[in-house]
Design a protein around this motif. Structure first.
Motif, short mmCIF file in Angstrom:
data_model
loop_
_atom_site.label_atom_id
_atom_site.label_comp_id
_atom_site.label_asym_id
_atom_site.label_seq_id
_atom_site.Cartn_x
_atom_site.Cartn_y
_atom_site.Cartn_z
N ARG A 48 27.24 39.72 40.97
CA ARG A 48 27.91 38.76 41.07
C ARG A 48 28.66 38.76 39.35
O ARG A 48 28.11 39.34 38.31
CB ARG A 48 27.26 37.63 40.76
N CYS A 49 30.00 38.86 39.36
CA CYS A 49 31.21 38.96 38.16
C CYS A 49 30.67 38.40 37.17
O CYS A 49 30.29 37.64 37.72
CB CYS A 49 32.44 39.38 38.59
N PRO A 50 29.50 38.68 36.28
CA PRO A 50 29.19 37.73 35.44
C PRO A 50 30.97 36.46 34.80
O PRO A 50 30.82 35.85 33.71
CB PRO A 50 29.09 38.51 33.67
N HIS A 51 32.06 37.52 34.55
CA HIS A 51 32.96 36.28 34.65
C HIS A 51 33.41 34.87 35.30
O HIS A 51 33.36 34.21 34.76
CB HIS A 51 34.33 37.11 34.58
N MET A 52 33.64 35.29 36.04
CA MET A 52 33.15 34.12 37.39
C MET A 52 32.89 34.14 38.63
O MET A 52 32.94 33.22 39.54
CB MET A 52 35.18 33.16 37.65
N GLY A 53 32.14 35.36 38.80
CA GLY A 53 30.94 35.66 39.60
C GLY A 53 31.41 35.74 41.19
O GLY A 53 30.73 35.74 41.98
N THR A 67 35.89 47.67 38.52
CA THR A 67 36.73 46.86 38.00
C THR A 67 36.61 45.93 39.17
O THR A 67 36.35 46.44 40.34
CB THR A 67 37.86 48.02 38.09
N CYS A 68 36.32 44.57 38.64
CA CYS A 68 36.40 43.54 39.02
C CYS A 68 37.62 43.41 39.71
O CYS A 68 38.48 43.94 39.13
CB CYS A 68 35.64 41.98 38.32
N GLU A 69 37.40 42.85 41.80
CA GLU A 69 38.64 43.03 42.41
C GLU A 69 39.37 41.05 41.49
O GLU A 69 40.94 41.56 42.19
CB GLU A 69 38.68 42.85 43.71
N TRP A 70 39.15 40.54 41.22
CA TRP A 70 39.77 39.00 40.88
C TRP A 70 40.63 39.57 38.94
O TRP A 70 41.37 39.01 39.82
CB TRP A 70 37.94 37.65 40.60
N HIS A 71 39.91 39.36 38.35
CA HIS A 71 40.52 39.87 37.45
C HIS A 71 40.29 40.55 36.26
O HIS A 71 41.05 40.25 35.25
CB HIS A 71 40.12 38.16 36.20
N HIS A 72 39.90 41.74 37.20
CA HIS A 72 40.27 43.07 36.76
C HIS A 72 39.16 42.92 35.79
O HIS A 72 39.48 43.89 34.92
CB HIS A 72 41.46 43.36 36.65
N ALA A 73 38.00 42.30 35.31
CA ALA A 73 37.04 42.80 34.48
C ALA A 73 36.87 44.38 34.70
O ALA A 73 36.81 44.87 35.40
CB ALA A 73 36.12 41.96 33.86
N ARG A 74 36.40 45.13 33.43
CA ARG A 74 36.09 46.79 33.78
C ARG A 74 34.27 46.57 33.11
O ARG A 74 34.97 46.28 32.49
CB ARG A 74 36.68 47.70 33.28
S1 FES Z 1 35.22 37.32 38.55
FE1 FES Z 1 35.68 39.67 37.92
S2 FES Z 1 37.03 39.60 36.53
FE2 FES Z 1 37.15 37.27 37.41
#
Ligand code: FES
Length: 591
Positions: A48-53, A67-74
């Motif tokens: 689960r991405c710590p930004h928004m899951g 790199t997360c696919e949603w908001h591209h956090a790295r």
């Molecule tokens: S949920 Fe991964 S960058 Fe936003």
């Protein structure tokens, strides 16, 4: 000898399949894990991405960066640390390969307990004004059983250091919410902390930091001289000089009462500074120190953050409304000159507030107002008693505010009420003769606000047969609609008429406020109203104050509720919900 699987490790993949496919997702004892084979190594992180899951298994991996696919956090893949502080670090897990099977330890010994992690994230959120991070921190800290005073202290110290202009609305809101925390249910305490933190971070965003003046080396200057110096420096608008004196007073171990006395004397040497905001800030700074302790190492910083505002404030005697058509500042000054004599006359007497005292303070004639105050002091009214009576008269102005007025005029009655409440609080803390001047200023504004009660809003009719539950539901319904000001006041009053639990009313009013994109004044209105409500036993007075708060809130609701949406996302993430599946993965990175 066959290799053994270390304790706590869970099989998650076949080694050769993972080498071939590059990644796999598994549930390791209930923890969602994604394991990558990258550059010859196996790496496991929480899926689960710590930004928004969003599932990180959908992300891309390149040269050690996930790199997360949603908001591209790295994220640095081997340890999970993020390149993008708005997203937070992702948990990584130790991996072992035993006899062709890949194992992961989903619950390794962490160096950092949750309380420590969220305290660090709180600092990141404040420094970078990251609303979602602040929401996650508030939730993470309170759910880790951290005392709310700890994050409050962090934010207070941050807010006083990183804003050149000093104490402002953000710290005022944070402190007001901290004061009201006991009213609220558990989830709303998280909301309150989050809302306060957001305001502090926003206040400090893009602001230059405050550079401190130092205390004098002298430590044996008498308090009376320090107080005189402080007032003289504020008088000539020398903020640096005043700050040095104030810091010297703190270093000399002046008591909280003495420090309050210095500040309130300077804050009432001129009339109603900055429409009362300066006194309100002063009051909130002292309340903040009540929470963290007056012996806190940053006490001088907290108090020093008030000085620039005091020194640069607009002085209301310079406004035409205080001079024309009646010279209210001049008439006040006449009473101020007689204060010592009037107090001496009242010594040994005990004052009981006359039944018509609020009416006298609501008089159409300024002289009647000043005479009422003068008579009270001569009759033995303490500064606390008189401030309390004036605070009620100011609250009644809000309860009777006519909706025929311009909307912005809510601010006018609100400023008077908040100021009067702050003077009353200061009078409890340091009841000096000089502080009567603050009471006169509050009463002068109650007089000036008279046209905002013309005609007065109708007083809610008494309905003792009402159903408290229904009244409460109706009240909350009013907050969903625009313009239900009088109805909201009536439902709050009828809730009390019918024997509804005042604690429940307070919790619901607070909860409703915390779901809105509430502005500075609305936070103040709730806090001042409920504080004055709590101080009174008289059901009629409580009814007036509850009506005032409900009407003020209803006039300002509903809002877009953007802050509540962020809180809701953070709360759901904390519970492990899958937000991306509802939203279609169309979201924006944190502000
Ligand atoms: S949920 Fe991964 S960058 Fe936003």
């Amino acid at each position: 000898m066959a290799a053994t699987v270390p304790d706590g490790y869970v099989a998650v993949a076949d080694e050769s399949t993972l080498r071939e496919e590059g990644r796999t997702v598994a549930s390791a004892d209930g923890t969602p894990v994604v394991v990558f084979h990258h550059e010859g190594e196996f790496r496991a992180v929480n899926n689960r991405c710590p930004h928004m899951g969003f599932p990180l298994s959908e992300g891309s991996v390149d040269e050690g960066v996930l790199t997360c696919e949603w908001h591209h956090a790295r994220f640095e893949l081997s340890c999970g640390d993020t390149f993008d502080p708005w997203a937070d670090d992702v948990e990584s897990y130790p991996v072992e390969v035993v006899d062709g099977t890949v194992y992961v330890d989903p619950d390794p010994q962490r160096d950092e307990p949750p309380a420590v992690h969220w305290a660090e994230r709180l600092e990141d959120g404040l420094e970078q004004n990251l609303r979602l991070v602040l929401a996650k921190s508030a939730i993470g800290l309170l759910r880790a059983d951290v005392n709310p005073v700890e994050p409050f202290e962090t934010a207070t110290v941050f807010g006083t250091k990183y804003r050149e202009g000093g104490w402002s609305s953000g710290l005022t809101i944070l402190t007001a919410l901290m004061n009201r925390l006991p009213d609220l249910d558990e989830a709303d305490r998280e909301r309150a902390l989050y809302q306060g933190l957001v305001q502090v971070a926003s206040d400090c965003a893009d602001q230059p930091p405050k550079f401190d003046q130092e205390a004098f080396e002298a430590t044996d200057v008498p308090f009376s001289r320090l107080k005189a110096w402080f007032r003289e420096n504020v008088e000539v608008r020398d903020a640096d000089g005043a700050e040095r004196v104030l810091r010297t007073a703190v270093a000399a171990d002046c008591t909280p009462e003495q420090l309050t006395e210095m500040l309130t004397a300077a804050a009432t040497d001129h009339r109603y500074l900055d429409t009362g905001h300066r006194f309100d800030h002063l009051n909130k700074a002292t309340e903040a120190l009540d929470h963290v302790g007056w012996d806190h190492p940053e006490t001088a910083d907290v108090l020093a953050s008030l000085v620039r505002g005091l020194a640069t404030a607009e002085r209301s005697e310079e406004l035409s409304s205080w001079r024309q058509p009646d010279d209210l500042a001049g008439r006040s000054a006449e009473s101020f000159e007689r204060l010592d004599e009037m107090v001496a006359e009242g010594e040994g007497k005990s004052w009981t507030e006359p039944d018509d005292f609020t009416d006298r303070l609501h008089s159409e004639e300024p002289e009647a107002v000043y005479e009422a105050l003068d008579d009270a002091i001569r009759g033995g009214a303490t500064v606390e008693e008189l401030a309390r009576a004036v605070a009620f008269a100011a609250g009644k102005r809000v309860a009777q505010f006519s909706t025929a007025n311009e909307f912005n005029d809510w601010n006018t009655v609100h400023h008077t009420f908040t100021y009067a409440n702050a003077v009353h609080r200061a009078a409890q803390r340091a009841p000096t003769t000089e502080l009567y001047r603050g009471v006169y200023d509050a009463a002068t504004n109650v007089y000036l606000d008279r046209f905002l009660n013309t005609p007065p809003a109708p007083e809610p009719s008494v309905d003792e047969s009402a159903d408290p539950d229904e009244e409460l539901q109706e009240l909350l319904h009013c907050f969903e609609m625009e313009g239900e000001v009088n109805a909201a006041g009536t439902h709050a009053a009828n809730f009390l008429d019918a024997g509804g639990d005042p604690e429940r009313l307070k919790a619901e009013l607070g909860g409703a406020l915390l779901r809105e994109d509430t502005g500075f004044h609305t936070f103040q209105a709730l806090e001042a109203g409920l504080r004055q409500f709590d101080l009174r036993d008289d059901p009629d007075e409580r009814r007036v104050l509850a009506t005032a708060v409900a009407r003020y809130l209803a006039a300002h609701y509903p809002t877009r509720r953007e802050r509540e949406q962020t809180y809701s996302i953070a709360s759901r993430l904390h519970r492990g919900e899958r937000i991306h599946e509802e939203s279609g993965a169309e979201g924006a990175a944190d502000d």
